[in-house]
Design an enzyme around this catalytic site. Structure first.
Site, PDB file in Angstrom:
ATOM      1  N   LYS A  59       1.707 -72.700   7.797  1.00  0.00           N
ATOM      2  CA  LYS A  59       3.079 -73.175   7.609  1.00  0.00           C
ATOM      3  C   LYS A  59       3.008 -74.587   7.027  1.00  0.00           C
ATOM      4  CE  LYS A  59       4.760 -69.469   9.642  1.00  0.00           C
ATOM      5  NZ  LYS A  59       3.639 -68.595   9.267  1.00  0.00           N
TER       6      LYS A  59
ATOM      7  N   LYS B 297       6.446 -57.427  13.084  1.00  0.00           N
ATOM      8  CA  LYS B 297       6.545 -58.224  14.309  1.00  0.00           C
ATOM      9  C   LYS B 297       6.528 -57.297  15.515  1.00  0.00           C
ATOM     10  CE  LYS B 297       7.476 -62.291  12.411  1.00  0.00           C
ATOM     11  NZ  LYS B 297       6.457 -63.354  12.414  1.00  0.00           N
TER      12      LYS B 297
ATOM     13  N   ASP C 111       2.122 -59.060  13.660  1.00  0.00           N
ATOM     14  CA  ASP C 111       2.284 -60.432  14.151  1.00  0.00           C
ATOM     15  C   ASP C 111       2.923 -60.420  15.535  1.00  0.00           C
ATOM     16  OD1 ASP C 111       2.440 -63.111  14.475  1.00  0.00           O
ATOM     17  OD2 ASP C 111       3.808 -63.502  12.797  1.00  0.00           O
TER      18      ASP C 111
ATOM     19  N   GLU D 107      -2.139 -60.906  13.998  1.00  0.00           N
ATOM     20  CA  GLU D 107      -1.810 -62.332  13.837  1.00  0.00           C
ATOM     21  C   GLU D 107      -1.320 -62.909  15.157  1.00  0.00           C
ATOM     22  OE1 GLU D 107       0.592 -62.977  10.301  1.00  0.00           O
ATOM     23  OE2 GLU D 107       1.609 -64.656  11.246  1.00  0.00           O
TER      24      GLU D 107
ATOM     25  N   ASP E  55      -1.838 -68.320  13.557  1.00  0.00           N
ATOM     26  CA  ASP E  55      -0.637 -68.920  12.963  1.00  0.00           C
ATOM     27  C   ASP E  55      -0.217 -70.104  13.834  1.00  0.00           C
ATOM     28  OD1 ASP E  55       1.867 -69.583  11.992  1.00  0.00           O
ATOM     29  OD2 ASP E  55       2.589 -67.545  11.779  1.00  0.00           O
TER      30      ASP E  55
ATOM     31  N   TRP F 296       5.056 -66.188   2.013  1.00  0.00           N
ATOM     32  CA  TRP F 296       6.240 -65.644   2.685  1.00  0.00           C
ATOM     33  C   TRP F 296       7.418 -66.588   2.483  1.00  0.00           C
ATOM     34  CZ3 TRP F 296       9.785 -67.212   6.330  1.00  0.00           C
ATOM     35  CH2 TRP F 296      10.671 -66.207   6.768  1.00  0.00           C
TER      36      TRP F 296
END
Ligand code: 0XW
Ligand code: MG
Length: 372
Positions: free
Chosen positions: A268, A167, A196, A221, A244, A323
């Protein structure tokens, strides 16, 4: 068609404190997650479970209490319906309330669990069959200092992870570049790295960081907030781009595929609307030859099982990973069959439906109940 009447629906609220104290993304620091669980009971005594758990209040236009409010309005319309007619129940949800896919997803997941229990089949088998019995996970390193990120990267590769997500964003891009380089230096052969940004960069930042790291094979990402910004990066960055947060629903995925806006997706389950929609998008990605992950924003064993079952049905060549929030959660809903990551991989549960049998006493009494 076979009929199995939905007789009761219970909604639970539960806190998932973060192991290690905090999980940071470019725009959010989370110390605990507010999850919503739905329990659907049928006339013949089967029980199915679904869950939805947003990553705070700004990651997506999703809200934990909002999910419960939506389910509160929807549930009375579902009692008496046939749990085996998943698509018909989805229609009934859409008639009761527009939008709110992330809330309806909990019902969709519970219905797949019930179907599996009724037919004596695993969810992955109902979805077309598991292509692998163990799926690769990936570890997400929260926003942190470059040295700390590199040390977590080393540790997680030693545990067996073959993909890391770092991240970044929400700070000086110089620190992001340093962090990416430091983590990249730790990578063992064959280990892949996704960076990300969780929408935290401007297009200028994205071009700057990508150019500064052009010698490193990475996936970037969700670098920027909007699809327009991200689409404008095509040809200006040196890395593959995954979407995402921008894939707010199946329509957004179709648009991104049609315009070849990205090179893959971090998906997701609840954002797209549940297992049913993920199945559709899985097939779209296969048709378009685009890699995908099977994740959720957060959640316990129920979400983890849903992600794992879908992940098992994705062509291994296109599965970037599944994940789970499990490494950040200290307690399983199902102490025996809870979903665990071992050596960076997840075994697909063997029992019918989702294959987890939660102990609902963990969540306390339901916050709302319908039917019965
Ligand atoms: C790593 N995650 C799956 C967990 C948080 O919800 C953020 C998310 C992501 O990939 O953006
Ligand atoms: Mg992401």
């Amino acid at each position: 068609m076979k009929f199995m009447r939905i007789s009761e629906i219970h909604i639970y609220r539960h806190d998932l404190p973060v192991v290690g104290g905090v999980f940071r993304t470019s725009q959010t620091s989370m110390t605990s997650y507010d999850t919503t669980i739905i329990e659907m009971v049928t006339e013949n005594g089967l029980v199915g479970y679904g869950e939805t758990c947003p990553h705070g209040t700004v990651y997506q236009p999703h809200h934990a209490a909002g999910a419960r409010a939506a389910l509160h309005d929807i549930a009375p319309h579902l009692v008496g319906l046939n749990a085996l007619g998943i698509d018909c129940v989805r229609d009934a949800m859409d008639k009761a309330l527009a939008g709110h896919r992330y809330a309806k997803a909990a019902v969709d997941i519970a219905l797949w669990d019930l179907s599996g229990k009724f037919y004596g089949a695993r969810v992955c088998d109902l979805l077309g069959g598991a292509k692998q019995e163990t799926v690769p996970s990936y570890f997400s390193i929260g926003v942190t200092e470059p040295e700390a990120a590199a040390s977590i990267a080393r540790e997680k590769q030693a545990e067996g992870y073959r993909r890391l997500q770092l991240k970044v964003g929400g700070r000086d891009t110089g620190i992001d570049i340093e962090g990416i380089r430091k983590v990249h230096e730790t990578l063992k052969p064959g280990v892949r790295l996704a960076v990300d940004v969780n929408r935290g960069w401007t297009t200028r930042d994205a071009v700057t960081v990508s150019q500064a790291c052009r010698d490193l094979p990475l996936i970037i990402e969700q670098p920027c907030d909007t699809v327009e910004e991200i689409a404008s990066l095509r040809g200006r960055v040196s890395h593959a781009i995954f979407l995402d947060e921008s894939t707010e629903g199946p329509g957004a995925v179709l648009q991104a595929v049609g315009q070849r806006m990205c090179d893959g997706f971090s998906l997701k389950v609840t954002r797209l609307g549940g297992i049913s929609t993920m199945r559709t998008i899985r097939d779209v990605c296969r048709t378009a030859n685009l890699p995908m992950t099977c994740d959720d924003a957060w959640g316990g064993d129920i979400i983890a099982a849903a992600c794992t079952h879908i992940g098992a049905t994705v062509s291994p060549r296109l599965l970037e990973g599944v994940w789970l929030a499990a490494p950040y959660i200290d307690r399983h809903y199902d102490p025996k069959n809870g979903i665990r990551i071992e050596s960076g991989h997840i075994r697909v549960p063997g029992g019918p439906g989702l294959g987890v049998q939660p102990d609902s006493t963990i969540w306390g009494p339901p916050v709302a109940s319908f039917g019965g």
